[in-house]
Design a protein around this motif. Structure first.
Motif, PDB file in Angstrom:
ATOM      1  N   LYS A 112     -37.798 -41.088  18.832  1.00  0.00           N
ATOM      2  CA  LYS A 112     -36.347 -40.978  18.745  1.00  0.00           C
ATOM      3  C   LYS A 112     -35.790 -42.045  17.810  1.00  0.00           C
ATOM      4  CE  LYS A 112     -36.644 -43.794  22.709  1.00  0.00           C
ATOM      5  NZ  LYS A 112     -37.991 -44.043  22.274  1.00  0.00           N
ATOM      6  N   VAL A 114     -35.047 -38.395  16.385  1.00  0.00           N
ATOM      7  CA  VAL A 114     -36.070 -37.552  15.773  1.00  0.00           C
ATOM      8  C   VAL A 114     -35.912 -37.452  14.261  1.00  0.00           C
ATOM      9  CG1 VAL A 114     -34.745 -35.440  16.222  1.00  0.00           C
ATOM     10  CG2 VAL A 114     -37.245 -35.336  15.988  1.00  0.00           C
ATOM     11  N   LEU A 121     -33.487 -32.015  11.141  1.00  0.00           N
ATOM     12  CA  LEU A 121     -34.134 -31.503  12.343  1.00  0.00           C
ATOM     13  C   LEU A 121     -34.291 -29.988  12.285  1.00  0.00           C
ATOM     14  CD1 LEU A 121     -35.352 -31.757  15.113  1.00  0.00           C
ATOM     15  CD2 LEU A 121     -33.044 -31.849  16.080  1.00  0.00           C
ATOM     16  N   GLU A 137     -39.230 -34.243  20.546  1.00  0.00           N
ATOM     17  CA  GLU A 137     -38.761 -35.607  20.347  1.00  0.00           C
ATOM     18  C   GLU A 137     -39.227 -36.459  21.514  1.00  0.00           C
ATOM     19  OE1 GLU A 137     -34.561 -37.836  19.248  1.00  0.00           O
ATOM     20  OE2 GLU A 137     -34.523 -35.925  20.325  1.00  0.00           O
ATOM     21  N   CYS A 215     -28.882 -43.509  20.502  1.00  0.00           N
ATOM     22  CA  CYS A 215     -29.830 -42.519  21.010  1.00  0.00           C
ATOM     23  C   CYS A 215     -30.278 -42.884  22.420  1.00  0.00           C
ATOM     24  CB  CYS A 215     -31.030 -42.460  20.074  1.00  0.00           C
ATOM     25  SG  CYS A 215     -32.271 -41.262  20.510  1.00  0.00           S
ATOM     26  N   TRP A 355     -37.202 -31.258  27.733  1.00  0.00           N
ATOM     27  CA  TRP A 355     -36.492 -31.769  26.555  1.00  0.00           C
ATOM     28  C   TRP A 355     -36.757 -30.808  25.401  1.00  0.00           C
ATOM     29  CZ3 TRP A 355     -32.685 -35.139  26.321  1.00  0.00           C
ATOM     30  CH2 TRP A 355     -32.231 -35.538  25.050  1.00  0.00           C
ATOM     31  N   HIS A 357     -35.689 -28.108  22.133  1.00  0.00           N
ATOM     32  CA  HIS A 357     -35.114 -28.279  20.803  1.00  0.00           C
ATOM     33  C   HIS A 357     -33.590 -28.313  20.843  1.00  0.00           C
ATOM     34  CE1 HIS A 357     -39.040 -26.332  19.115  1.00  0.00           C
ATOM     35  NE2 HIS A 357     -39.230 -27.559  19.560  1.00  0.00           N
ATOM     36  N   SER A 360     -32.361 -31.933  21.405  1.00  0.00           N
ATOM     37  CA  SER A 360     -32.483 -32.777  20.213  1.00  0.00           C
ATOM     38  C   SER A 360     -31.440 -32.393  19.176  1.00  0.00           C
ATOM     39  CB  SER A 360     -33.892 -32.660  19.620  1.00  0.00           C
ATOM     40  OG  SER A 360     -34.848 -33.264  20.469  1.00  0.00           O
ATOM     41  N   GLU A 363     -28.111 -33.780  20.244  1.00  0.00           N
ATOM     42  CA  GLU A 363     -28.126 -35.216  19.947  1.00  0.00           C
ATOM     43  C   GLU A 363     -27.771 -35.488  18.492  1.00  0.00           C
ATOM     44  OE1 GLU A 363     -31.837 -38.079  18.857  1.00  0.00           O
ATOM     45  OE2 GLU A 363     -32.063 -36.672  20.514  1.00  0.00           O
TER      46      GLU A 363
END
Length: 382
Positions: A112, A114, A121, A137, A215, A355, A357, A360, A363
């Motif tokens: 992280k 990522v 991403l 990630e 993050c 967790w 995709h 992420s 995020e």
């Protein structure tokens, strides 16, 4: 009935501190955490030179002579004895490193944050799909037992709906006293300070060495677990982001950042209010999740907590019951995410159910929004 054990062979990219933490935990016997279905083997270490890779093997991996030392990352990607790649380089290199590993047909666990933005991403996820590999990630805290229990309590109903989450991740790196007018000279001799204060290391010039802290603060067991994943939210995207930043006068990166993320797109109306600093010590509790009928408080360090407290309110808003939860395990807590990778690869999955995709991407989309406020701050100051 005997459970078949799956072995995952790891190639490690980078020989920095985070990679060392991860490798040390890979070497912990999974049985110490009641894991009997997967095991981990470190097969290869990639660094900028073979001596550096060998030094890492000797100091971190107990001098295991079966681990191959490579002086380039590409050699790790090409190694037929490597199933999965752990990428522990600075995040400005994640896109390049991950893409090269994906094209080599390796499964990926990438530290992280990522990537540096959501566009990078999305490109990596498209490549992972094309090459039919697993990609995740490395949100290590998300897989720790404490977070799983926090999520369970937050969603079982006794506390009601979450309303506000407060979180802070700070660390005093003595940036002013250590650097002063010799800032750039000191940066060259201090890897830790370089990470936080040299703009080209952690971002493009003029923006956010604190991305890692943001993050850590927002996207682990905090806003995503407590708010985004809450059933009332129905996995709805955030509806608003606001942020403000204060740069250190020493270099053109952030020393203090605060931001608010609002979720109000479904049956949940809640906000995450977060801050991170590189010139202040962490506060405790580091996280407070406020619900309609109680609170969950988590002490610092929020990236690897071992305990939390649940307070239940009566009709008058006063505490009527408190529960304290404590967790102990061998290792630093990095191995739980490795177990998740091993199981997903074994089962043919291309992303984690814990967790995935989407989280992420969420995020990175918030990071994109926060970066806009940084740009506006720069313009108003010029």
């Amino acid at each position: 009935m005997t459970t078949q054990t799956t072995e995952i062979r790891w190639g490690i990219i980078s020989t920095g501190n985070i990679a060392a933490c991860f490798v040390k935990d890979l070497l912990v016997d999974p049985k110490t955490r009641d894991v009997f279905d997967v095991v981990h083997k470190v097969t290869a270490i990639g660094s900028r030179s073979i001596p550096k890779a060998r030094e890492f093997i000797n100091t971190v991996a107990g001098g295991d002579s079966s681990i191959k030392a490579y002086g380039t990352y590409n050699e790790v990607y090409a190694d037929k004895d490597v199933d999965a790649i752990y990428i522990g380089t600075p995040h400005t290199y994640h896109y390049e490193n991950a893409l090269d590993a994906i094209k080599a047909g390796k499964h990926i666990l990438c530290e992280k944050p990522v990537t540096s933005n959501s566009a990078e991403l999305r490109s990596l996820l498209a490549a992972a799909k094309t090459h039919n590999v697993f990609f995740m990630e490395a949100m290590w805290t998300r897989f720790q037992p404490l977070v799983l229990e926090v999520k369970k309590i937050a969603e079982e109903g006794s506390l009601g709906a979450p309303a506000v989450l407060h979180a802070d991740l700070s660390g005093d790196f003595n940036i002013h006293s250590e650097l002063n007018s010799l800032v750039f000279a000191a940066i060259q001799n201090s890897p830790d300070l370089e990470t936080f204060l040299k703009p080209t290391v952690f971002w493009t010039p003029s923006w956010v060495a604190e991305l890692y802290s943001i993050c850590e603060t927002f996207f682990k067991k905090h806003a995503i677990v407590a708010l985004y994943e809450n059933p009332r939210n129905k996995l709805s995207r955030f509806t608003n982001v606001n942020a403000t930043m204060l740069k250190t006068p020493l270099t053109n990166v952030d020393q203090n950042t605060s931001f608010t993320v609002t979720f109000a797109g479904a049956d949940l109306a809640a906000q995450a209010i977060m801050s991170c600093s590189i010139n202040l010590n962490a506060i405790s509790p580091g996280v407070i999740i406020r619900f309609e009928r109680g609170t969950i408080t988590i002490p610092a360090p929020i990236y690897c907590p071992k305990e939390f407290k649940v307070s239940y309110f009566g009709e008058d808003g006063k505490i009527i019951k408190e529960d304290h939860k404590t967790f102990e395990y061998v290792g630093g807590g990095w191995h739980f995410q490795a177990d998740e990778v091993a199981r997903c690869v074994r089962d043919g999955k291309k992303e984690s159910g814990l967790w995935g995709h989407d989280k992420s991407l969420l995020e990175m989309e918030v990071f994109d929004e926060v970066s806009i406020f940084h740009t506006l701050t720069l313009r108003s100051a010029s």
